[in-house]
Design a protein around this motif. Structure first.
Motif, PDB file in Angstrom:
ATOM      1  N   LEU A 466     -43.746  80.230  40.002  1.00 21.90           N
ATOM      2  CA  LEU A 466     -42.372  80.786  40.159  1.00 21.90           C
ATOM      3  C   LEU A 466     -42.208  81.495  38.895  1.00 21.90           C
ATOM      4  CD1 LEU A 466     -40.432  77.818  41.097  1.00 21.90           C
ATOM      5  CD2 LEU A 466     -40.795  79.693  42.368  1.00 21.90           C
ATOM      6  N   ASN A 467     -42.907  81.106  37.749  1.00 18.25           N
ATOM      7  CA  ASN A 467     -42.511  82.174  36.586  1.00 18.25           C
ATOM      8  C   ASN A 467     -43.503  83.450  36.722  1.00 18.25           C
ATOM      9  OD1 ASN A 467     -41.001  79.980  35.588  1.00 18.25           O
ATOM     10  ND2 ASN A 467     -42.423  79.615  33.880  1.00 18.25           N
ATOM     11  N   HIS A 468     -44.499  83.031  37.268  1.00 18.24           N
ATOM     12  CA  HIS A 468     -45.389  84.509  37.649  1.00 18.24           C
ATOM     13  C   HIS A 468     -44.736  85.466  38.405  1.00 18.24           C
ATOM     14  CE1 HIS A 468     -49.878  86.280  38.603  1.00 18.24           C
ATOM     15  NE2 HIS A 468     -48.807  87.276  38.301  1.00 18.24           N
ATOM     16  N   ALA A 469     -43.949  84.818  39.427  1.00 17.67           N
ATOM     17  CA  ALA A 469     -43.205  85.641  40.520  1.00 17.67           C
ATOM     18  C   ALA A 469     -42.112  86.367  39.565  1.00 17.67           C
ATOM     19  CB  ALA A 469     -42.773  84.836  41.472  1.00 17.67           C
ATOM     20  N   ALA A 470     -41.452  85.806  38.886  1.00 16.94           N
ATOM     21  CA  ALA A 470     -40.523  86.343  38.018  1.00 16.94           C
ATOM     22  C   ALA A 470     -41.059  87.535  37.293  1.00 16.94           C
ATOM     23  CB  ALA A 470     -39.837  85.452  36.967  1.00 16.94           C
ATOM     24  N   CYS A 471     -42.179  87.528  36.655  1.00 19.84           N
ATOM     25  CA  CYS A 471     -42.958  88.533  35.928  1.00 19.84           C
ATOM     26  C   CYS A 471     -43.106  89.798  36.925  1.00 19.84           C
ATOM     27  CB  CYS A 471     -44.155  87.996  35.386  1.00 19.84           C
ATOM     28  SG  CYS A 471     -44.168  86.803  34.029  1.00 19.84           S
ATOM     29  N   CYS A 472     -43.544  89.505  38.198  1.00 24.83           N
ATOM     30  CA  CYS A 472     -43.851  90.467  39.101  1.00 24.83           C
ATOM     31  C   CYS A 472     -42.581  91.185  39.428  1.00 24.83           C
ATOM     32  CB  CYS A 472     -44.480  89.875  40.250  1.00 24.83           C
ATOM     33  SG  CYS A 472     -46.363  89.011  40.079  1.00 24.83           S
ATOM     34  N   LEU A 473     -41.539  90.545  39.700  1.00 25.33           N
ATOM     35  CA  LEU A 473     -40.324  91.207  39.956  1.00 25.33           C
ATOM     36  C   LEU A 473     -39.818  92.169  38.782  1.00 25.33           C
ATOM     37  CD1 LEU A 473     -38.144  88.202  41.338  1.00 25.33           C
ATOM     38  CD2 LEU A 473     -38.993  90.252  42.712  1.00 25.33           C
ATOM     39  N   LYS A 474     -40.190  91.610  37.659  1.00 28.95           N
ATOM     40  CA  LYS A 474     -39.928  92.785  36.431  1.00 28.95           C
ATOM     41  C   LYS A 474     -40.742  93.863  36.655  1.00 28.95           C
ATOM     42  CE  LYS A 474     -36.577  90.286  34.602  1.00 28.95           C
ATOM     43  NZ  LYS A 474     -34.977  90.802  34.364  1.00 28.95           N
ATOM     44  N   TYR A 500     -34.869  82.323  46.509  1.00 28.19           N
ATOM     45  CA  TYR A 500     -34.156  83.345  45.896  1.00 28.19           C
ATOM     46  C   TYR A 500     -34.919  84.400  45.624  1.00 28.19           C
ATOM     47  CZ  TYR A 500     -31.584  85.507  41.997  1.00 28.19           C
ATOM     48  OH  TYR A 500     -30.772  86.558  41.393  1.00 28.19           O
ATOM     49  N   ARG A 501     -36.170  84.365  44.752  1.00 29.72           N
ATOM     50  CA  ARG A 501     -37.047  85.243  44.454  1.00 29.72           C
ATOM     51  C   ARG A 501     -37.870  85.759  45.366  1.00 29.72           C
ATOM     52  NH1 ARG A 501     -38.852  81.902  38.849  1.00 29.72           N
ATOM     53  NH2 ARG A 501     -36.809  82.330  37.812  1.00 29.72           N
ATOM     54  N   ARG A 502     -38.242  85.271  46.309  1.00 27.25           N
ATOM     55  CA  ARG A 502     -38.443  85.825  47.528  1.00 27.25           C
ATOM     56  C   ARG A 502     -37.709  86.894  48.170  1.00 27.25           C
ATOM     57  NH1 ARG A 502     -41.880  82.740  52.666  1.00 27.25           N
ATOM     58  NH2 ARG A 502     -39.743  82.545  53.092  1.00 27.25           N
TER      59      ARG A 502
END
Length: 598
Positions: A466-474, A500-502
């Protein structure tokens, strides 16, 4: 001199084939031993070679393991006889000289070539050939038609021949093999060379100690860089070059003490690769280049988070030194990927092995950027290219994951994830993403854990995804964010954060229907989630805007079609009116004619 004349003949044949559009060899025609899993022949043992009908009896074992392949040039003694022992050919009679054969050229019968390709240097073997791989139904002097042939062959030596473009354009004959280091495009090489026309006149020659240049900038002859890329350090070769790969249709004017090269001239090159310094493109964009001056020990390089001990000198392109560390007393230390030195130096040291000495050239994008920076000895101007000479003395190796028990892996992963969280908070998203990946390497899905640890590992793994996904969004890496969130949802289908992140990634990718599905499911699980509600509102606006654009697009399309229809209708009306007028005119003319006749 004999070797030189043989080369000229074979090269002329290759050039003739190239001119005719042919090839000196073919993958389908290459001879070779077809036994893949059988043990080596023992002396006195006989065995069939594949399904060709050739049989081989080993008389004396050879050296090593290498065997020749087309288009290598082999030197052999052989005696050919019929099954009753009658000899029809021999290189040994009267103290005869051994024969040199270019494999694949058809110099000898096909079966003999195939047999030679199974031999090692110094080996003696008897080959029994079926008629079809001998002289067949045509026979030969001393050989009746349809005869089985026996050849006793001794492989004395061979020279490796490489048809670089497989069209005879550049044919390299290896006179002495080199070491293990293969030349690359960017490497700095020291080369001794002599380039001659076919009449032996020298048109280019290196100094006695050789010339030093980068392979991709070697402009002595267009063929030279291409040849060097096939060579190893210490190798020497004779190369025949077709005109199109040499100096072309234009030739070359006289140069220094060397005569002119006439147009469309073939040349021969005697090339020795004296030494090479490997050059590595560290960043993949040619902006950080590492040239190895001295090789180190082993293959292990420092990894992210490990402490390295180096000594280095940093200078500008003109040689002005701006800093020097590690030479007086203790070595200079820094941690890989912690931004303690320039990115160019950091990334370069991460590719080095213990004991390696290298020269690193760093463009300003990976150095100090476009600002002026005060360093140890002077101020470095903006946009400066930096040159480091750095030696990796040693580095502290982290414990390998396979050396850890489950609890140690869990603790290591948790520590690295925490470091990633700290980097995320200060906006270092790329580095944070690398930390989460590293943490996941300690707790990968392929391993099994004890019951007490398994739940903790699963929770930590989901957190890292999930944290890696948050980085990818940024970082605008939306497809990767979708993949990471999907991994979480495969394990926890009701994870609101993953939904939410997806959904965020789907919105940024303009997959609005998929985003809507994830948002609705997230709100079903957590109706009061403010972040999801905001995303839903944004999604509704985006969908409304999208619908307006679609409506306008279709309206314009229909309006355009309507206008086209009006134009067509008007055109048809005009054409019909015109046709009616023509008919009326024709009828009036006929009426006048009738009146005149009456």
């Amino acid at each position: 001199m004999v070797r030189s004349s043989r080369l000229t003949c074979s090269s002329a044949a290759a050039m003739a084939m190239a001119a005719a559009g042919g090839s000196s060899s073919s993958d389908d025609d290459e001879a070779g031993e077809e036994i893949e899993s059988a043990p080596p022949l023992r002396v006195g043992e006989e065995r069939a070679i594949g399904s060709s009908g050739i049989r081989k009896l080993l008389i004396r074992a050879g050296e090593g393991w290498a065997t020749p392949v087309p288009p290598d040039e082999v030197t052999v003694h052989y005696v050919g006889s019929l099954p009753d022992g009658t000899r029809f050919v021999s290189t040994r009679d009267g103290g005869g000289e051994p024969r040199t054969i270019n494999l694949g050229s058809g110099d000898v019968v096909a079966g003999l070539e195939r047999g030679i390709c199974t031999m090692k240097k110094g080996e003696i073997a008897l080959f029994i050939l079926p008629s079809s791989l001998g002289y067949g139904d045509s026979g030969a002097p001393g050989v009746p038609t349809g005869s089985e042939l026996h050849f006793e062959v001794e492989l004395l030596s061979w020279l490796t021949v490489v048809d670089i473009y497989r069209n005879g354009g550049i044919v390299k004959k290896v006179l002495s093999t080199g070491g293990n280091r293969q030349t690359g495009d960017l490497d700095e090489v020291t080369v001794k060379y002599k380039i001659k026309l076919l009449d032996e006149s020298i048109v280019e020659e290196s100094p006695e100690e050789g010339s030093t240049f980068f392979v991709n900038k070697g402009n002595v002859c267009p063929a030279l860089p291409k040849v060097l890329k096939t060579m190893k350090e210490g190798e020497r070769a004779i190369v025949m070059v077709h005109p199109q790969y040499a100096f072309g249709d234009q030739g070359r004017a006289a140069k220094d003490q060397f005569p002119a090269v006439p147009p469309s001239s073939a040349v021969s090159m005697d090339v020795e690769l004296v030494s090479l310094k490997p050059v590595f493109d560290v960043t993949g964009d040619l902006k950080v280049l590492k040239k190895t001056l001295k090789c180190g020990d082993g293959i292990r390089t420092p990894r992210d988070g490990e402490t390295v001990h180096i000594r280095y000198t940093g200078s500008l392109e003109d040689g002005t030194v701006f800093e020097k560390f590690g030479f007086d007393g203790e070595p200079f230390e820094f941690v890989i990927d912690e931004e303690q030195v320039t990115v160019g130096l950091d990334n370069s040291v991460a590719t080095m092995v213990k004991g390696e000495l290298a020269k690193v050239t760093v463009k300003f994008e990976y150095g100090f950027g476009d600002t002026e920076v005060q360093r140890q000895l002077l101020r470095v101007p903006p946009c400066s290219t930096l040159v480091y000479e750095v030696e990796l003395i040693d580095f502290t190796k982290e414990k390998e994951s396979w050396e850890m028990n489950s609890q140690e892996k869990l603790e290591a992963a948790d520590k690295i994830k925490a470091a990633g969280n700290d980097l995320f908070k200060i906006g270092k998203f790329q580095r944070a993403a690398k930390k989460y990946c590293k943490a996941l390497n300690y707790i990968n899905e392929s391993e099994e854990y004890e019951d007490g640890v398994d739940k903790l590992v699963k929770t930590l793994r989901i957190s890292c995804w999930l944290n890696h996904a948050a980085c990818c969004l940024k970082l605008n890496e939306f497809s990767q964010a979708i993949s990471l969130c999907s991994k979480v949802l495969e394990i926890e289908s009701c994870n609101v954060k993953a939904l939410y992140r997806r959904a965020q990634a789907y919105v940024e990718s303009y997959d609005l229907e998929l985003a809507k599905t994830d948002v609705l499911k997230a709100l079903e699980l957590d109706p009061n989630n403010k972040e999801v509600k905001l995303l839903q509102a944004n999604l509704k606006k985006l969908r409304a805007d999208s619908n307006k654009r679609d409506a306008k697009l279709y309206a314009n399309m229909f309006d355009h079609r309507a206008k086209e229809t009006d134009v067509v209708s008007k055109k048809r009306r005009i054409e019909n009116d015109s046709r009616n007028e023509e008919l009326k005119s024709a009828d009036a003319e006929k009426a006048q004619e009738v009146i005149k006749e009456e």
